[in-house]
Design a protein around this motif. Structure first.
Motif, PDB file in Angstrom:
ATOM      1  N   ARG A  22       0.837  -1.198   0.000  1.00 14.80           N
ATOM      2  CA  ARG A  22       0.000   0.000   0.000  1.00 14.80           C
ATOM      3  C   ARG A  22       0.873   1.250   0.000  1.00 14.80           C
ATOM      4  O   ARG A  22       2.048   1.215   0.394  1.00 14.80           O
ATOM      5  CB  ARG A  22      -0.901   0.028   1.239  1.00 14.80           C
ATOM      6  CG  ARG A  22      -1.766  -1.194   1.425  1.00 14.80           C
ATOM      7  CD  ARG A  22      -3.032  -1.126   0.659  1.00 14.80           C
ATOM      8  NE  ARG A  22      -3.959  -0.136   1.214  1.00 14.80           N
ATOM      9  CZ  ARG A  22      -5.239  -0.047   0.839  1.00 14.80           C
ATOM     10  NH1 ARG A  22      -5.714  -0.861  -0.091  1.00 14.80           N
ATOM     11  NH2 ARG A  22      -6.035   0.875   1.372  1.00 14.80           N
ATOM     12  N   VAL A  23       0.301   2.363  -0.436  1.00 16.29           N
ATOM     13  CA  VAL A  23       0.955   3.669  -0.339  1.00 16.29           C
ATOM     14  C   VAL A  23       0.488   4.314   0.957  1.00 16.29           C
ATOM     15  O   VAL A  23      -0.718   4.450   1.199  1.00 16.29           O
ATOM     16  CB  VAL A  23       0.605   4.558  -1.537  1.00 16.29           C
ATOM     17  CG1 VAL A  23       1.267   5.937  -1.383  1.00 16.29           C
ATOM     18  CG2 VAL A  23       1.060   3.908  -2.838  1.00 16.29           C
TER      19      VAL A  23
ATOM     20  N   ASP B 119       4.657  10.567   0.761  1.00 14.18           N
ATOM     21  CA  ASP B 119       4.115   9.215   0.731  1.00 14.18           C
ATOM     22  C   ASP B 119       5.239   8.206   0.562  1.00 14.18           C
ATOM     23  O   ASP B 119       6.344   8.537   0.120  1.00 14.18           O
ATOM     24  CB  ASP B 119       3.078   9.070  -0.384  1.00 14.18           C
ATOM     25  CG  ASP B 119       3.667   9.325  -1.761  1.00 14.18           C
ATOM     26  OD1 ASP B 119       4.439   8.483  -2.244  1.00 14.18           O
ATOM     27  OD2 ASP B 119       3.360  10.388  -2.346  1.00 14.18           O
TER      28      ASP B 119
ATOM     29  N   ARG C 261      -1.823   0.898  -4.346  1.00 12.76           N
ATOM     30  CA  ARG C 261      -0.838   1.440  -5.294  1.00 12.76           C
ATOM     31  C   ARG C 261      -1.561   1.909  -6.558  1.00 12.76           C
ATOM     32  O   ARG C 261      -2.469   1.243  -7.050  1.00 12.76           O
ATOM     33  CB  ARG C 261       0.197   0.379  -5.654  1.00 12.76           C
ATOM     34  CG  ARG C 261       1.120   0.014  -4.505  1.00 12.76           C
ATOM     35  CD  ARG C 261       2.137  -1.023  -4.954  1.00 12.76           C
ATOM     36  NE  ARG C 261       2.994  -1.463  -3.873  1.00 12.76           N
ATOM     37  CZ  ARG C 261       4.135  -0.883  -3.537  1.00 12.76           C
ATOM     38  NH1 ARG C 261       4.546   0.176  -4.219  1.00 12.76           N
ATOM     39  NH2 ARG C 261       4.879  -1.354  -2.552  1.00 12.76           N
TER      40      ARG C 261
ATOM     41  N   THR D  88       6.164   3.566   1.268  1.00 16.82           N
ATOM     42  CA  THR D  88       5.685   2.221   1.568  1.00 16.82           C
ATOM     43  C   THR D  88       6.383   1.721   2.828  1.00 16.82           C
ATOM     44  O   THR D  88       7.536   2.053   3.077  1.00 16.82           O
ATOM     45  CB  THR D  88       5.968   1.248   0.406  1.00 16.82           C
ATOM     46  OG1 THR D  88       7.372   1.222   0.157  1.00 16.82           O
ATOM     47  CG2 THR D  88       5.234   1.682  -0.851  1.00 16.82           C
TER      48      THR D  88
END
Length: 551
Positions: free
Chosen positions: A305-306, A413, A368, A415
């Motif tokens: 996910r971001v 942002d 993503r 990960t």
């Protein structure tokens, strides 16, 4: 709450086999070894086939086989009828009527996991029943006493409106087992476990759907007045005199009482969020994977996910009480990231205003490629900012003053847990910066567009940087603080406007809300007080850093 009498009795068939009175008969287990942990509620001496129909189930049956048929078909029917009442175990004394255990009885008991114990020597059944009844009654009294004690404790917690996390801690301590409370969506609200890693306790809650728990786990629903508010689970642990499930049910009752007293209905949600932010910001975890599991269990997926740290605050006069402002901001942001995105929010009690205004910390998780976290060109707002503005427009009362704005701060942002922590820490340290984009009633600062500001604010607390800012801008601060002719009190504001547009003084004057002639006079006074040339690039950089550090 329904109670099975056997639930109050921890006496098992295996315990009975250890009694000296039974051992004197040289017992042999003929069938049903898988049922040795069956709990029994009583002991009965049974003579003849007719007495079988009087049993309730869960008894230890003592018999010599007197009055039993010997024909194969009749023995088949008797064995089936006997197993049908589901006794805890059958004890058959050999010699008087049967030399060996009847084959139909051995077979049926083996199929139903009902222990069949044969005695090779004569014993006094009355001594065995007396001893068993003594142990059963003692165990039931102990269980009832323990249940009363637990009931009083947990009822008091509920009536006292004890915090949810404290109730969960007490339940875990009482059961000596991990205890987990989840909301109706399956998100973990609170959990407690002694010397257990979150990864091992919460792993089942990191996946969508019903958690896959071990067979020895107990789960009960937390509900009251027909409303279901969540589920309480206890993982494997030792037996409890009151019964593990009974303790859990009483705990669910205490939580339901507390939930009824929560008129806002948000105590569980805030508790879960607060615990996660405390863990994240205080560094009270050993491995990133440990924190990732807790985030996922609380509804914020991390894997693939971001992730973004963010702040959200109201600016200007809202025209109503603070709780409404905060509720609107929270609701708008949740709707802006839904349905693919996830968010966890908590009030920032350490904000510069001491939490008096609606200042929120947020953890955001997106798939993503989600366009809401894709960079936008120039000063145009990101899709997330635009979506937030639209949601706020639908929620805000018509009486909200036109000057009120929601200010969204977006960190960088990335990960993984480490990048999420960095993103949140930096956007929090940056505080409220001048917007880099706007849409509707939302202004936004975006870390990737304001790298210098985030860098400087990250070190703003250091004494060296504060000394630098004071030494650089001290004359302007002192001039603004003074009163009398020539002291307008706006030199710092004028300097900020100029540094935003150093190549366009006319636009800078417009943004400072001053005429060009007055604006130029202010700039000349600034150059005089600081002994600098505002057209010099090094001077511009020096003053910009000092202003950012000053806040």
């Amino acid at each position: 709450m329904h109670t099975n009498p056997a639930d109050l009795t921890p006496v098992t068939v295996a315990d009975v086999l250890e009694l000296p009175e039974l051992a004197a008969g040289q017992p042999e287990l003929a069938a049903g070894a898988a049922g040795l942990q069956r709990r029994l509620r009583w002991a009965h001496v049974v003579a003849g086939a007719a007495a079988i129909g009087l049993l309730d189930g869960g008894e230890l049956i003592l018999t010599t086989g007197a009055g039993w048929p010997t024909a194969q078909g009749a023995l088949e029917r008797l064995a089936t009828e006997l197993a049908g009442v589901d006794p805890a175990a059958v004890v058959l004394e050999l010699g008087a009527h049967f030399e060996t255990a009847p084959e139909p009885l051995v077979r049926v008991c083996g199929e139903r996991a009902i222990p069949l114990i044969v005695l090779h020597r004569e014993v006094r059944f009355v001594q065995i029943t007396q001893r068993i009844h003594q142990r059963v009654l003692a165990a039931q009294n102990e269980a009832l006493s323990a249940r009363t004690e637990i009931h009083e404790m947990l009822t008091e917690l509920g009536l006292n409106r004890s915090p949810v996390d404290y109730v969960i801690d007490r339940l875990s301590e009482t059961l000596d087992a991990p205890v987990v409370l989840e909301d109706p969506s399956g998100r973990v609200v609170a959990w407690a476990a002694r010397d257990r890693d979150p990864e091992s306790v919460l792993a089942a809650w990191t996946q969508p759907g019903e958690p896959a728990l071990p067979a020895d786990a107990e789960r009960v629903v937390v509900e009251a007045q027909g409303r279901r508010w969540g589920t309480l689970s206890a993982l494997g642990g030792p037996a409890h005199p009151a019964g593990r499930r009974t303790v859990l049910e009483l705990g669910a009752l205490a939580l339901a009482l507390g939930r009824l007293a929560d008129t806002s209905g948000e105590a569980w949600l805030r508790l879960s969020s607060k615990q996660l932010f405390d863990t994240l910001l205080s560094g009270r975890y050993r491995r990133d994977a440990e924190l990732a599991v807790q985030l996922a269990a609380a509804g914020l997926p991390v894997t693939d996910r971001v992730l973004v740290g963010a702040t959200l605050r109201g600016t200007g006069d809202f025209g109503a009480h603070g709780p409404l402002e905060r509720a609107l901001l929270e609701t708008a942001l949740r709707r802006a990231v839904a349905p693919e995105g996830r968010v966890i929010l908590v009030p920032d009690t350490e904000a510069a205003d001491g939490g008096a205004r609606a200042t929120l910390l947020a953890l955001l998780s997106f798939p993503r490629g989600d366009p809401r976290v894709a960079p936008s060109a120039g000063d145009s707002p990101t899709p997330l900012v635009t979506r937030l503005a639209r949601e706020l427009d639908m929620l805000l009362p018509s009486t909200t003053p036109a000057s009120w704005r929601a200010h969204l701060g977006l960190g960088a942002d990335g990960t993984g847990v480490r990048s999420l922590i960095t993103s949140l820490e930096r956007v929090r340290a940056a505080g409220q910066l001048r917007p880099s984009a706007a849409a509707g009633r939302v202004t936004a600062q975006v870390a990737e567009r304001q790298a210098l500001a985030y860098l400087v604010r990250g070190f703003a607390g250091s004494p060296e940087l504060q000394e630098y800012a004071t030494a650089t801008l001290g004359p302007l601060v002192a001039h603004d603080a003074a009163s009398g002719p020539g002291h307008s009190g706006d030199l710092l504001r004028v300097l900020r406007a100029y540094l935003d547009q150093p190549t366009n003084r006319s636009l800078a004057a417009e943004r400072a809300r001053l005429s060009r002639s007055v604006f130029y006079q202010r700039l000349a006074l600034i150059e005089e007080l600081l002994d600098v040339d505002l057209a010099d690039g090094t001077t511009i950089a020096t003053l910009a850093v000092a202003l950012l550090a000053l806040g």
